[in-house]
Design a protein around this motif. Structure first.
Motif, short mmCIF file in Angstrom:
data_model
loop_
_atom_site.label_atom_id
_atom_site.label_comp_id
_atom_site.label_asym_id
_atom_site.label_seq_id
_atom_site.Cartn_x
_atom_site.Cartn_y
_atom_site.Cartn_z
N ALA A 274 51.28 39.79 32.60
CA ALA A 274 51.24 38.67 33.89
C ALA A 274 50.29 37.91 33.77
CB ALA A 274 50.54 39.89 34.69
N SER A 275 49.76 37.67 32.68
CA SER A 275 48.43 36.66 32.39
C SER A 275 48.70 34.96 31.74
CB SER A 275 47.26 36.97 31.25
OG SER A 275 46.43 35.45 30.67
N GLY A 276 48.59 33.76 33.15
CA GLY A 276 48.93 33.31 32.94
C GLY A 276 50.61 33.10 33.43
N ARG A 277 51.15 33.77 34.00
CA ARG A 277 52.65 33.38 34.83
C ARG A 277 52.57 33.19 36.12
NH1 ARG A 277 56.91 36.78 31.49
NH2 ARG A 277 55.76 36.84 29.78
N GLY A 278 50.81 32.75 36.77
CA GLY A 278 51.08 32.06 37.93
C GLY A 278 51.01 34.18 38.66
N ILE A 279 51.31 34.89 38.12
CA ILE A 279 51.55 35.93 39.70
C ILE A 279 50.01 36.48 39.71
CG2 ILE A 279 52.65 38.83 39.46
CD1 ILE A 279 54.48 37.25 37.74
N LEU A 280 49.73 36.66 41.39
CA LEU A 280 48.28 37.96 41.45
C LEU A 280 48.65 38.96 41.67
CD1 LEU A 280 48.19 35.80 45.24
CD2 LEU A 280 46.56 35.32 43.28
N VAL A 281 47.93 39.56 40.78
CA VAL A 281 47.95 41.01 40.24
C VAL A 281 46.28 41.49 40.83
CG1 VAL A 281 47.79 42.47 38.23
CG2 VAL A 281 49.17 40.33 38.17
N VAL B 207 32.91 49.65 38.84
CA VAL B 207 34.42 50.80 39.14
C VAL B 207 34.27 51.05 40.87
CG1 VAL B 207 36.15 51.68 38.97
CG2 VAL B 207 35.59 50.83 36.98
N CYS B 208 33.21 51.32 41.23
CA CYS B 208 32.57 52.33 42.28
C CYS B 208 32.56 51.41 43.26
CB CYS B 208 32.04 53.75 42.16
SG CYS B 208 30.28 53.08 42.12
N THR B 209 32.11 50.48 43.00
CA THR B 209 31.28 49.63 44.61
C THR B 209 32.31 48.35 44.42
OG1 THR B 209 29.86 48.89 42.64
CG2 THR B 209 28.85 50.38 44.54
N ASP B 210 32.54 48.10 42.80
CA ASP B 210 33.36 46.32 42.91
C ASP B 210 34.62 46.58 43.72
OD1 ASP B 210 30.73 44.75 42.58
OD2 ASP B 210 30.66 46.11 40.50
N GLY B 211 34.89 47.59 42.76
CA GLY B 211 36.52 48.70 42.80
C GLY B 211 36.73 49.40 43.32
N PRO B 212 37.62 50.38 42.65
CA PRO B 212 38.74 49.87 41.66
C PRO B 212 39.49 49.32 42.01
CG PRO B 212 39.15 52.10 43.49
CD PRO B 212 37.86 51.30 43.85
N VAL B 213 39.74 48.35 42.72
CA VAL B 213 40.83 47.28 42.53
C VAL B 213 40.36 46.31 42.09
CG1 VAL B 213 42.38 46.26 43.95
CG2 VAL B 213 42.36 48.92 44.76
N PHE B 214 40.71 45.85 40.86
CA PHE B 214 40.21 44.53 40.95
C PHE B 214 41.45 43.76 39.64
CE2 PHE B 214 37.23 47.27 39.45
CZ PHE B 214 35.80 46.33 39.27
N ASP B 215 41.58 42.67 39.85
CA ASP B 215 42.32 41.52 38.84
C ASP B 215 41.73 41.19 38.09
OD1 ASP B 215 42.96 38.65 37.87
OD2 ASP B 215 41.46 38.08 39.32
N PRO B 216 42.95 41.98 37.17
CA PRO B 216 42.54 42.11 36.03
C PRO B 216 41.87 41.44 34.63
CG PRO B 216 44.90 41.96 36.10
CD PRO B 216 44.28 41.83 37.48
N GLY B 217 42.46 39.75 35.29
CA GLY B 217 41.42 38.64 34.69
C GLY B 217 40.34 39.29 34.54
N ARG B 218 39.89 39.70 36.30
CA ARG B 218 37.48 39.60 35.51
C ARG B 218 37.46 40.77 34.25
NH1 ARG B 218 34.55 40.99 40.97
NH2 ARG B 218 33.12 40.92 39.62
N ILE B 219 39.09 41.46 33.92
CA ILE B 219 38.12 42.62 33.02
C ILE B 219 38.30 41.89 31.53
CG2 ILE B 219 38.49 45.02 32.22
CD1 ILE B 219 37.42 44.76 35.20
#
Ligand SMILES: Cc1cc2nc3c(=O)[nH]c(=O)nc-3n(C[C@H](O)[C@H](O)[C@H](O)COP(=O)(O)OP(=O)(O)OC[C@H]3O[C@@H](n4cnc5c(N)ncnc54)[C@H](O)[C@@H]3O)c2cc1C
Ligand code: FES
Length: 293
Positions: free
Chosen positions: A217-224, A260-272
């Motif tokens: 998904a990286s660089g394809r302009g899709i929100l993930v 993961v417990c407080t900032d996530g568990p849902v993340f933009d994968p670009g942050r990891i």
């Protein structure tokens, strides 16, 4: 969001697939503020202290009017085995809702896909319920669900998904159901041939699947957005056990961690920092699969 400790009563248990069980719990204090993508910590021990710690589970389905939520659990060890055997009528100590859930799409014009690998279908189903409730049935085919598993017996029953009227693509690694592909390959094939234009992706699955999807998904302009897992002892930001290496937006050279417990568990994968989680996953792309994954 207020979190609550509640004795939740198990109303129903059901085996859904090989090693996968669904529990329906009555928790009228936890459910009202719960969001898809958030989770609960469930104390598993019925007597004695094994396992000592609580275990995290995502909301699989939310039935707000009835004060009910469901979890879908895969048996992997002592805690999940004990939970899968708890009978209806018994109670569990549950803390929730915890963490940060999925962000809803910004408008009805977005093309959205949910990408579930194995037990990753658990949190995405709650989101799917929310999205289908807001989408007229004539437009539900614009909601794509990619659901993959290693083999047919590990897929939960598909008829409830089919009844929703969404565009469902099933894949298995061994080809025993749906097309023979990983779930990321199934998605990539359709997107790259123009069959599935995408604005937004929501995903959950194994670490290899998440790495693969994040890279595709990286660089394809899709929100993930991805629901990630980590070992969790407390679920509330107190033990630091769930930290994952992350990108510091202000200083790319700096070491930074997210919980993961407080900032996530849902993340933009670009942050990891996926390369720091499992270096073996960061190997160069091979040409072994049609999608180049
Ligand atoms: C936010 C969050 C939501 C989750 N939601 C669900 C869900 O909806 N359904 C579901 O089935 N599972 C979910 N999990 C994973 C689930 O919490 C673990 O499978 C469970 O804690 C294992 O407990 P156990 O006592 O059975 O296994 P243990 O005996 O503790 O461990 C058995 C094996 O599982 C591995 N394991 C344990 N915990 C995790 C983990 N968190 N991630 C990856 N591997 C682990 C261990 O390394 C070991 O190899 C979630 C985890 C998190 C962090
Ligand atoms: S699980 Fe304890 S800090 Fe996240």
């Amino acid at each position: 969001m207020p979190r609550v400790l509640e004795k939740a009563k198990i109303l129903e248990t059901q085996r859904e697939a090989e090693g996968i069980h669904r529990l329906v719990l009555y928790a009228p204090r936890i459910v009202p503020t719960a969001r898809p993508g958030q989770f609960v910590m469930i104390r598993v021990a019925s007597e004695g202290s094994d396992p000592l710690l609580s275990r995290p589970f995502s909301f699989h389905r939310l039935h707000k009017d009835d004060g009910l939520f469901e979890i879908l659990l895969r048996v992997v060890g002592t805690g999940t085995r004990i939970l899968s055997q708890r009978p209806p009528g018994s109670t569990l100590d549950v803390v929730g809702p915890l963490g940060r859930g999925f962000t809803p799409p910004s408008g009805p014009g977005e093309t959205v896909a949910l990408v579930a690998g194995g037990i990753g279908i658990a949190p995405l189903w709650a989101l799917l319920d929310e999205l289908t409730a807001k989408t007229h049935k004539n437009h539900r085919d614009q909601l794509y669900v990619f659901y993959g598993a290693r083999t047919r017996t590990e897929l939960v029953p598909l008829s409830p998904l089919k009844r929703l009227g969404v565009s469902l693509v099933v894949s298995t690694d061994d080809g025993s159901a749906g097309e023979q592909a990983t779930v990321v390959e199934a998605l990539a094939r359709r997107h790259e041939t123009g069959m599935v234009p995408l604005d937004r992706l929501y995903a959950c699955g194994s670490l290899p699947m998440q790495v693969s999807l994040a890279r595709w998904a990286s660089g394809r302009g899709i929100l993930v957005e991805m629901s990630l897992e980590s070992m969790m002892a407390c679920g509330i930001g107190a033990c630091l056990g769930c930290a994952l290496p992350a990108v510091d937006p202000e200083d790319p050279q700096a070491e930074r961690y997210v919980h993961v417990c407080t900032d996530g568990p849902v993340f933009d994968p670009g942050r990891i920092r996926w390369d720091k989680i499992q270096p073996v996953m960061a190997r160069p792309l091979t040409s072994a699969s049609p999608s180049g994954l």
